[in-house]
Design an enzyme around this catalytic site. Structure first.
Site, PDB file in Angstrom:
ATOM      1  N   CYS A   1       0.839  -1.202   0.000  1.00 34.49           N
ATOM      2  CA  CYS A   1       0.000   0.000   0.000  1.00 34.49           C
ATOM      3  C   CYS A   1       0.879   1.260   0.000  1.00 34.49           C
ATOM      4  O   CYS A   1       1.991   1.249   0.513  1.00 34.49           O
ATOM      5  CB  CYS A   1      -0.918   0.006   1.225  1.00 34.49           C
ATOM      6  SG  CYS A   1      -2.081   1.402   1.237  1.00 34.49           S
TER       7      CYS A   1
ATOM      8  N   ARG B   1       2.830   5.104   6.382  1.00 32.12           N
ATOM      9  CA  ARG B   1       3.313   4.422   7.588  1.00 32.12           C
ATOM     10  C   ARG B   1       3.885   3.050   7.290  1.00 32.12           C
ATOM     11  O   ARG B   1       4.507   2.427   8.149  1.00 32.12           O
ATOM     12  CB  ARG B   1       2.163   4.271   8.590  1.00 32.12           C
ATOM     13  CG  ARG B   1       1.564   5.586   9.040  1.00 32.12           C
ATOM     14  CD  ARG B   1       0.227   5.373   9.701  1.00 32.12           C
ATOM     15  NE  ARG B   1      -0.759   4.814   8.777  1.00 32.12           N
ATOM     16  CZ  ARG B   1      -2.004   4.480   9.108  1.00 32.12           C
ATOM     17  NH1 ARG B   1      -2.405   4.625  10.362  1.00 32.12           N
ATOM     18  NH2 ARG B   1      -2.837   3.996   8.215  1.00 32.12           N
TER      19      ARG B   1
ATOM     20  N   ASP C   1       0.363   3.798   1.716  1.00 29.42           N
ATOM     21  CA  ASP C   1       0.284   4.401   3.055  1.00 29.42           C
ATOM     22  C   ASP C   1       1.675   4.786   3.572  1.00 29.42           C
ATOM     23  O   ASP C   1       2.598   3.963   3.564  1.00 29.42           O
ATOM     24  CB  ASP C   1      -0.380   3.396   4.006  1.00 29.42           C
ATOM     25  CG  ASP C   1      -0.779   4.035   5.325  1.00 29.42           C
ATOM     26  OD1 ASP C   1       0.122   4.565   6.027  1.00 29.42           O
ATOM     27  OD2 ASP C   1      -1.972   4.008   5.675  1.00 29.42           O
TER      28      ASP C   1
ATOM     29  N   HIS D   1      -2.056  -3.979   5.041  1.00 30.34           N
ATOM     30  CA  HIS D   1      -1.812  -3.516   6.416  1.00 30.34           C
ATOM     31  C   HIS D   1      -3.126  -3.198   7.106  1.00 30.34           C
ATOM     32  O   HIS D   1      -4.076  -2.718   6.467  1.00 30.34           O
ATOM     33  CB  HIS D   1      -0.890  -2.285   6.420  1.00 30.34           C
ATOM     34  CG  HIS D   1      -1.508  -1.050   5.843  1.00 30.34           C
ATOM     35  ND1 HIS D   1      -1.991  -0.028   6.630  1.00 30.34           N
ATOM     36  CD2 HIS D   1      -1.751  -0.678   4.566  1.00 30.34           C
ATOM     37  CE1 HIS D   1      -2.480   0.919   5.852  1.00 30.34           C
ATOM     38  NE2 HIS D   1      -2.362   0.546   4.597  1.00 30.34           N
TER      39      HIS D   1
ATOM     40  N   CYS E   1      -5.926   0.194   7.023  1.00 31.63           N
ATOM     41  CA  CYS E   1      -5.748   0.685   5.651  1.00 31.63           C
ATOM     42  C   CYS E   1      -6.928   1.592   5.262  1.00 31.63           C
ATOM     43  O   CYS E   1      -8.084   1.161   5.286  1.00 31.63           O
ATOM     44  CB  CYS E   1      -5.655  -0.496   4.681  1.00 31.63           C
ATOM     45  SG  CYS E   1      -5.372   0.023   2.967  1.00 31.63           S
TER      46      CYS E   1
END
Ligand code: CO
Length: 209
Positions: free
Chosen positions: A42, A46, A44, A98, A101
């Site tokens: 992803c 993080r 993302d 994750h 998400c």
């Protein structure tokens, strides 16, 4: 005005730290890459792929998009896949989702998100495929976690549907793995997806090669 001075400073420090390990570090890197793994994760901020896996430059070929999707008409992911499998000859492919998400969360709710609608539609399809299991989970956060896992599994299935993966599996035993990164603990979890079983199950319909 954006101030990137800290970032360029960090880069100088990073270069120095690499050269301290080996004076020919970048000279060696520039010779080419032979990564063993293709990682699809992803976008993302993080979920920092190399960092959380502790891998070095040159070790993992990486593709990231919203909610780690493998969509057969997405030229971007398909180009990455074909290049990684056919040219770099990666040995393993990992789809890493994750928990928490945002893409998966958005797909669980109603709401018009414009250009994201067709993208997230693919996650809604995953929900529909596994509706009975998901609707039986009363706790909403547990249902959300489970959809993250099932989405990873379905993206692994999407990979197995491609000619590139089917051929590389037959020729050199390439396999596909599904993982989830838990942002709440930092832990990387192997979903232990049974690749040969999935392959057998879908080949009746999806055999290409
Ligand atoms: Co995400």
């Amino acid at each position: 005005m954006a101030d990137f001075s800290k970032i360029f400073e960090n880069n100088e420090k990073w270069i120095a730290s690499k050269l301290a390990i080996s004076p020919t570090y970048f000279e060696d890197l520039s010779k080419g890459q032979q990564p063993e793994y293709l990682y699809i994760g992803c976008s993302d901020s993080r979920v920092t792929a190399e960092d959380l896996m502790g891998v070095k430059p040159g070790e993992v070929f990486i593709h990231r998009n919203i909610a780690n999707m493998v969509i057969s008409i997405d030229l971007n992911v398909m180009s990455v896949l074909n290049y990684a499998v056919n040219h770099l000859k990666v040995k393993q492919i990992i789809v890493c989702g994750h928990y928490a998400c945002g893409g998966v969360k958005a797909a669980m709710q109603s709401g018009d998100l414009g250009i994201l609608n067709p993208w997230l539609r693919n996650i809604r399809d995953v929900y529909r495929l596994h509706k009975n299991e998901l609707n039986a989970i009363e706790d909403e956060s547990k249902r959300y976690d489970r959809l993250v896992e099932l989405n990873v599994q379905e993206q692994c299935v999407n990979l197995i549907k491609t000619a590139a993966v089917q051929r590389a599996y037959k020729e050199r035993g390439l396999t596909v793995h599904g993982w989830v990164f838990d942002v709440r603990t930092g832990k990387l979890i192997d979903l232990n997806i049974d690749f040969p079983a999935i392959l057998r199950g879908i080949m009746e319909i999806y055999r290409i090669d």
